[in-house]
Motif scaffolding. Structure first.
Motif, PDB file in Angstrom:
ATOM      1  N   VAL A 116       0.840  -1.202   0.000  1.00 45.44           N
ATOM      2  CA  VAL A 116       0.000   0.000   0.000  1.00 45.44           C
ATOM      3  C   VAL A 116       0.874   1.250   0.000  1.00 45.44           C
ATOM      4  CG1 VAL A 116      -1.640   1.351   1.364  1.00 45.44           C
ATOM      5  CG2 VAL A 116      -1.993  -1.098   1.078  1.00 45.44           C
ATOM      6  N   ALA A 117       1.885   1.280   0.879  1.00 41.95           N
ATOM      7  CA  ALA A 117       2.752   2.460   0.984  1.00 41.95           C
ATOM      8  C   ALA A 117       3.502   2.716  -0.319  1.00 41.95           C
ATOM      9  CB  ALA A 117       3.731   2.276   2.143  1.00 41.95           C
ATOM     10  N   GLY A 118       4.139   1.684  -0.853  1.00 41.69           N
ATOM     11  CA  GLY A 118       4.895   1.858  -2.084  1.00 41.69           C
ATOM     12  C   GLY A 118       4.014   2.100  -3.293  1.00 41.69           C
ATOM     13  N   GLY A 119       2.878   1.393  -3.359  1.00 41.74           N
ATOM     14  CA  GLY A 119       1.992   1.537  -4.509  1.00 41.74           C
ATOM     15  C   GLY A 119       1.329   2.897  -4.584  1.00 41.74           C
ATOM     16  N   LEU A 120       0.875   3.412  -3.446  1.00 38.75           N
ATOM     17  CA  LEU A 120       0.225   4.719  -3.443  1.00 38.75           C
ATOM     18  C   LEU A 120       1.218   5.840  -3.744  1.00 38.75           C
ATOM     19  CD1 LEU A 120      -2.247   4.488  -0.409  1.00 38.75           C
ATOM     20  CD2 LEU A 120      -2.811   4.508  -2.845  1.00 38.75           C
ATOM     21  N   ARG A 121       2.446   5.689  -3.275  1.00 35.85           N
ATOM     22  CA  ARG A 121       3.428   6.764  -3.442  1.00 35.85           C
ATOM     23  C   ARG A 121       4.112   6.742  -4.808  1.00 35.85           C
ATOM     24  NH1 ARG A 121       7.615   8.734   1.252  1.00 35.85           N
ATOM     25  NH2 ARG A 121       8.247  10.678   0.238  1.00 35.85           N
ATOM     26  N   HIS A 122       4.340   5.531  -5.334  1.00 37.82           N
ATOM     27  CA  HIS A 122       5.142   5.427  -6.552  1.00 37.82           C
ATOM     28  C   HIS A 122       4.433   4.704  -7.693  1.00 37.82           C
ATOM     29  CE1 HIS A 122       8.513   6.865  -4.177  1.00 37.82           C
ATOM     30  NE2 HIS A 122       8.305   5.901  -3.309  1.00 37.82           N
ATOM     31  N   GLY A 123       3.188   4.309  -7.508  1.00 40.35           N
ATOM     32  CA  GLY A 123       2.507   3.575  -8.560  1.00 40.35           C
ATOM     33  C   GLY A 123       2.915   2.111  -8.571  1.00 40.35           C
ATOM     34  N   THR A 124       2.620   1.420  -9.663  1.00 34.40           N
ATOM     35  CA  THR A 124       2.973   0.002  -9.777  1.00 34.40           C
ATOM     36  C   THR A 124       4.476  -0.174  -9.643  1.00 34.40           C
ATOM     37  OG1 THR A 124       1.085  -0.417 -11.243  1.00 34.40           O
ATOM     38  CG2 THR A 124       2.879  -2.034 -11.262  1.00 34.40           C
ATOM     39  N   GLN A 125       4.885  -1.058  -8.744  1.00 33.71           N
ATOM     40  CA  GLN A 125       6.304  -1.309  -8.497  1.00 33.71           C
ATOM     41  C   GLN A 125       6.686  -2.681  -9.053  1.00 33.71           C
ATOM     42  OE1 GLN A 125       8.661   0.998  -6.374  1.00 33.71           O
ATOM     43  NE2 GLN A 125       7.181   1.948  -7.752  1.00 33.71           N
ATOM     44  N   ARG A 126       7.791  -2.718  -9.772  1.00 35.86           N
ATOM     45  CA  ARG A 126       8.271  -3.968 -10.364  1.00 35.86           C
ATOM     46  C   ARG A 126       9.595  -4.361  -9.735  1.00 35.86           C
ATOM     47  NH1 ARG A 126       5.719  -0.915 -14.105  1.00 35.86           N
ATOM     48  NH2 ARG A 126       3.977  -1.928 -15.194  1.00 35.86           N
ATOM     49  N   PHE A 127       9.828  -5.653  -9.653  1.00 37.37           N
ATOM     50  CA  PHE A 127      11.018  -6.160  -8.989  1.00 37.37           C
ATOM     51  C   PHE A 127      11.425  -7.480  -9.614  1.00 37.37           C
ATOM     52  CE2 PHE A 127       7.160  -7.396  -6.766  1.00 37.37           C
ATOM     53  CZ  PHE A 127       7.278  -8.759  -6.644  1.00 37.37           C
TER      54      PHE A 127
END
Length: 381
Positions: A116-127
């Motif tokens: 939630v924290a990473g997605g809301l702040r930076h959008g879709t996160q890939r790894f």
């Protein structure tokens, strides 16, 4: 260049020291059990935050796998201390629930909060999904191993009469698997570092950066005068002192646990699964979410998944074997059906959400919802 801890860091450390001092005063004064329990729990969380900040500083010099290993090892010290003191007092039910809560809390709740924290702040996160897939698969296999003594007992097989011995066998097997994962993980980190490109390149097919790269406008930059890079010596000293203080506070926390939860009307299962697990695992709660906020998905996921994996492969078997020495009764791996089913569900769900190599905030919301449902199932004991 290394510097002294920032103003924010000093505030976190001062808060933890203050809470620990208040807990010591309340313990010495023989204050009300509920008050001592709450303050000791807050002090544990504060010390965990300090440990987490120091680990993050050390992690700047390591790769994701090594950072996750270090963080989960030291981050689980409060859980180990709490469990040992609880075993000494014969609170085996609380220990089982807290161990399950550590796995559920980190694999489902903390991972969900990080998404939630990473997605809301930076959008879709890939790894890079290779390591998360491996960790999730190992977690599923570890939960399967924990399931065997429970099934043997509940199905009334001939092994049911030897639950203690079977638990010891499973514990030794899990420890051997854990020992094998350490060099494998560290060698993989060194291999990836050796072949890593010098800098980000554009993908000619999509004209986008690789998944692990973050555009400059999405990167987290420290505020002038607030952020500082600690020296390695400072970080290690803080780690040692905070971990030692956590051992002391854990004793106070456990001594007030049973009378306080009885006064609050909480069941042993819910207390161990939620209250004890969250208080003693605050390091993972803090560090994993911090990495997600800084657009470091590999570090966030490695840190978060390494902790429940270490609980299942290391902490659980160590406590099973140690219970023969420190406790009045052995801690066996015969768990309640709902507890073991919750662990199996969480392991399968975690494997599913990390398999595609990307996450969004809505997946985090779903994970948090799942944790709330599982926790509600233990409210009545």
């Amino acid at each position: 260049m290394p510097s002294s801890p920032s103003r924010t860091d000093r505030t976190i450390i001062a808060t933890a020291v203050g809470l620990t001092a208040v807990a010591a005063v309340l313990e010495a004064a023989g204050a009300a059990q509920v008050l001592r329990f709450v303050v000791a729990g807050l002090a544990l969380a504060g010390l965990a935050a300090v440990v987490g900040r120091a680990i993050e500083q050390v992690g700047e010099r390591l790769g994701p796998s090594a950072t996750g290993l270090l963080q989960s090892t030291l981050g689980n010290l409060p859980e180990l201390f709490v469990s040992l003191f609880a075993l000494h007092q014969g609170l085996n039910g609380v220990v089982r629930a807290s161990l399950a809560g550590s796995i559920l809390g980190n694999a489902v709740l903390v991972l969900g909060c990080a998404f939630v924290a990473g997605g809301l702040r930076h959008g879709t996160q890939r790894f890079d999904p290779e390591e998360p897939r491996l960790n999730a698969s190992l977690l599923l296999l570890a939960v399967a191993a924990l399931l065997v003594p429970t099934l043997a007992s509940k199905l009334n097989t001939p092994a049911a009469a030897h639950a203690g011995t079977l638990s010891d066998v499973c514990a030794v097997a899990l420890l051997l698997v854990y020992a094998a994962t350490i060099p494998f993980s560290l060698r993989r980190t060194a291999r990836l570092a050796a072949v890593a490109p010098a800098g980000p390149e554009m993908d000619p097919a999509t004209e986008t950066r690789p998944a692990a790269q973050v555009p400059p406008e999405a990167q987290v930059h420290p505020e002038p005068g607030l952020a500082g890079v600690w020296s390695l010596r400072t970080a290690l000293v803080v780690l040692v002192v905070a971990s030692a203080a956590a051992a002391l506070v854990s004793d106070w926390f456990v001594s007030a646990l049973e009378p306080a939860t009885r006064s609050l009307g909480l069941s042993q299962a819910f207390t161990g699964l939620v209250v004890v697990a969250i208080a003693s695992n605050a390091v993972e709660h803090v560090v994993g979410i911090q990495f997600a906020l800084k657009a470091k998905p590999e570090y966030a996921i490695s840190t978060t998944l390494n902790s429940p994996l270490q609980v299942a492969l290391f902490l659980v078997p160590v406590l099973v074997l140690a219970s023969r020495v420190v406790g009045p009764h052995q801690l066996t791996l015969v768990w309640s059906p709902l507890l073991i089913a919750s662990l199996a569900i969480s392991a399968v769900v975690v494997l599913a959400v990390v398999y595609d190599g990307e996450y969004t905030w809505i997946e985090g919301v779903a994970l948090i919802g799942l944790y709330a449902i599982l926790a509600a199932g233990f409210w009545w004991g």
